[in-house]
Motif scaffolding. Structure first.
Motif, PDB file in Angstrom:
ATOM      1  N   THR A   1      11.132  -1.507   5.497  1.00  0.00           N
ATOM      2  CA  THR A   1      10.686  -0.064   4.949  1.00  0.00           C
ATOM      3  C   THR A   1      11.865   1.030   5.866  1.00  0.00           C
ATOM      4  OG1 THR A   1       8.512  -0.680   5.547  1.00  0.00           O
ATOM      5  CG2 THR A   1       9.242   1.850   4.952  1.00  0.00           C
TER       6      THR A   1
ATOM      7  N   ARG B   1      -6.978  -9.042   7.126  1.00  0.00           N
ATOM      8  CA  ARG B   1      -5.918  -8.203   6.243  1.00  0.00           C
ATOM      9  C   ARG B   1      -6.098  -8.795   4.564  1.00  0.00           C
ATOM     10  NH1 ARG B   1      -2.985 -12.624   9.407  1.00  0.00           N
ATOM     11  NH2 ARG B   1      -2.897 -14.494   8.104  1.00  0.00           N
ATOM     12  N   PRO B   2      -5.428  -8.159   3.742  1.00  0.00           N
ATOM     13  CA  PRO B   2      -5.383  -8.588   2.549  1.00  0.00           C
ATOM     14  C   PRO B   2      -4.209  -9.666   2.081  1.00  0.00           C
ATOM     15  CG  PRO B   2      -4.483  -6.496   2.387  1.00  0.00           C
ATOM     16  CD  PRO B   2      -4.702  -6.698   3.725  1.00  0.00           C
ATOM     17  N   ARG B   3      -4.105 -10.255   1.086  1.00  0.00           N
ATOM     18  CA  ARG B   3      -2.560 -10.853   0.789  1.00  0.00           C
ATOM     19  C   ARG B   3      -1.463  -9.871   0.805  1.00  0.00           C
ATOM     20  NH1 ARG B   3      -4.499 -14.788  -4.387  1.00  0.00           N
ATOM     21  NH2 ARG B   3      -5.984 -16.195  -3.031  1.00  0.00           N
ATOM     22  N   ASN B   4      -0.296 -10.202   1.238  1.00  0.00           N
ATOM     23  CA  ASN B   4       0.601  -9.603   1.093  1.00  0.00           C
ATOM     24  C   ASN B   4       2.218  -9.890   1.443  1.00  0.00           C
ATOM     25  OD1 ASN B   4       1.610  -9.485   4.452  1.00  0.00           O
ATOM     26  ND2 ASN B   4      -0.554  -9.951   4.268  1.00  0.00           N
ATOM     27  N   ILE B   5       3.110  -9.353   1.013  1.00  0.00           N
ATOM     28  CA  ILE B   5       4.618  -9.718   1.248  1.00  0.00           C
ATOM     29  C   ILE B   5       5.303  -8.744   2.263  1.00  0.00           C
ATOM     30  CG2 ILE B   5       4.632 -10.691  -0.982  1.00  0.00           C
ATOM     31  CD1 ILE B   5       6.201  -8.143  -1.959  1.00  0.00           C
ATOM     32  N   ALA B   6       6.158  -9.467   3.063  1.00  0.00           N
ATOM     33  CA  ALA B   6       6.936  -8.473   3.816  1.00  0.00           C
ATOM     34  C   ALA B   6       8.213  -7.972   3.469  1.00  0.00           C
ATOM     35  CB  ALA B   6       7.297  -9.450   5.208  1.00  0.00           C
TER      36      ALA B   6
ATOM     37  N   ASP C   1      -6.871  -0.989  12.847  1.00  0.00           N
ATOM     38  CA  ASP C   1      -7.701  -1.725  12.188  1.00  0.00           C
ATOM     39  C   ASP C   1      -9.226  -1.795  12.457  1.00  0.00           C
ATOM     40  OD1 ASP C   1      -6.771  -3.073  14.703  1.00  0.00           O
ATOM     41  OD2 ASP C   1      -7.531  -4.761  13.766  1.00  0.00           O
TER      42      ASP C   1
ATOM     43  N   ARG D   1      -0.780   3.887   3.748  1.00  0.00           N
ATOM     44  CA  ARG D   1      -1.974   4.242   3.202  1.00  0.00           C
ATOM     45  C   ARG D   1      -1.546   5.669   2.791  1.00  0.00           C
ATOM     46  NH1 ARG D   1      -8.191   4.056   5.686  1.00  0.00           N
ATOM     47  NH2 ARG D   1      -9.114   4.541   3.542  1.00  0.00           N
TER      48      ARG D   1
ATOM     49  N   TYR E   1      11.213   0.679   0.137  1.00  0.00           N
ATOM     50  CA  TYR E   1      10.934  -0.674   0.478  1.00  0.00           C
ATOM     51  C   TYR E   1      12.305  -1.289   0.127  1.00  0.00           C
ATOM     52  CZ  TYR E   1       5.873   0.332   1.377  1.00  0.00           C
ATOM     53  OH  TYR E   1       4.682   0.503   1.928  1.00  0.00           O
TER      54      TYR E   1
ATOM     55  N   PHE F   1       0.533  -1.717   6.935  1.00  0.00           N
ATOM     56  CA  PHE F   1       0.543  -1.169   5.481  1.00  0.00           C
ATOM     57  C   PHE F   1       0.645   0.520   5.595  1.00  0.00           C
ATOM     58  CE2 PHE F   1      -2.011  -5.148   5.700  1.00  0.00           C
ATOM     59  CZ  PHE F   1      -1.265  -6.073   4.625  1.00  0.00           C
TER      60      PHE F   1
END
Length: 201
Positions: free
Chosen positions: A190, A182-187, A118, A91, A42, A89
């Motif tokens: 990758t 969705r959960p909280r996330n940042i962009a 999803d 997994r 990342y 995301f």
């Protein structure tokens, strides 16, 4: 690009000796070479800046088709295309956890790099409605329904004939509604390394 090499001629006891004061092999290696084939990183750096620091052997993990010359294509023959990590995301592989504990990936050991759609966990809703009759003592009988309670649906009145829209339970804040769960996330970007660096073992 031309390389400038300085050659000195020194006369010692009638013999000519040649000394090369050029750049060593280590110094000639100016291209960066980070990581091993198959590594995923990342980064906050865009494609151009990332390659400048890590090497041209890294590419965005964007679902592109691998070419025969790509080392990763030979290392993983079943992987014809890169996984597409854009907007999704990552997994971890299940590796038998679901079968053993029941709280792993419900699809079990999926193929490496394969996507998973999803979903929303199965559940029931509680409905609030009113019976269209007069209870003992008069008035309107208000009830809360659950899947365990049998009711006479012909006598039940529901607002707009549907479950209520999500609203606060006065304890956990106002529900946030969107087109996805969705959960909280940042962009982040990758990247994956698909080729060896020159001279890499």
């Amino acid at each position: 690009m031309k390389k400038h090499i300085t050659v000195a001629l020194i006369l010692i006891s009638g013999a000519i000796a040649f000394y090369n004061f050029g750049v060593s092999k280590a110094q000639e290696q100016t291209k960066p070479c980070e990581g091993k084939v198959g590594d995923v990183k990342y980064s906050v750096l865009d494609n151009t800046k990332f390659k400048k620091l890590n090497g041209e052997e890294w590419v965005e993990m964007d679902g592109r088709t691998l070419e025969e010359k790509d080392y990763l294509a030979n290392e993983e023959p079943l992987m014809k295309k890169l996984p597409d990590a854009r907007g999704v995301f990552i997994r971890g592989m299940d590796l038998g956890r679901e079968a053993k504990t029941g709280d792993g990936d419900v699809d079990g050991n999926r193929g490496i790099g394969l996507p998973q759609s999803d979903t929303f966990q199965g559940h029931w809703h509680t409905l609030m409605g009113w019976f269209n009759d007069t209870p003992p003592g008069g008035g309107t009988s208000a009830i809360v329904l659950s899947r365990k309670r049998e009711v006479d649906w012909d006598k039940l009145i529901l607002p707009n004939n549907q479950a209520r829209s999500p609203r606060t339970d006065n304890e956990n804040g106002t529900p946030r509604i969107s087109k996805e769960t969705r959960p909280r996330n940042i962009a982040l970007y990758t990247y994956i390394k698909i080729n060896k660096c020159q001279g890499e073992n």
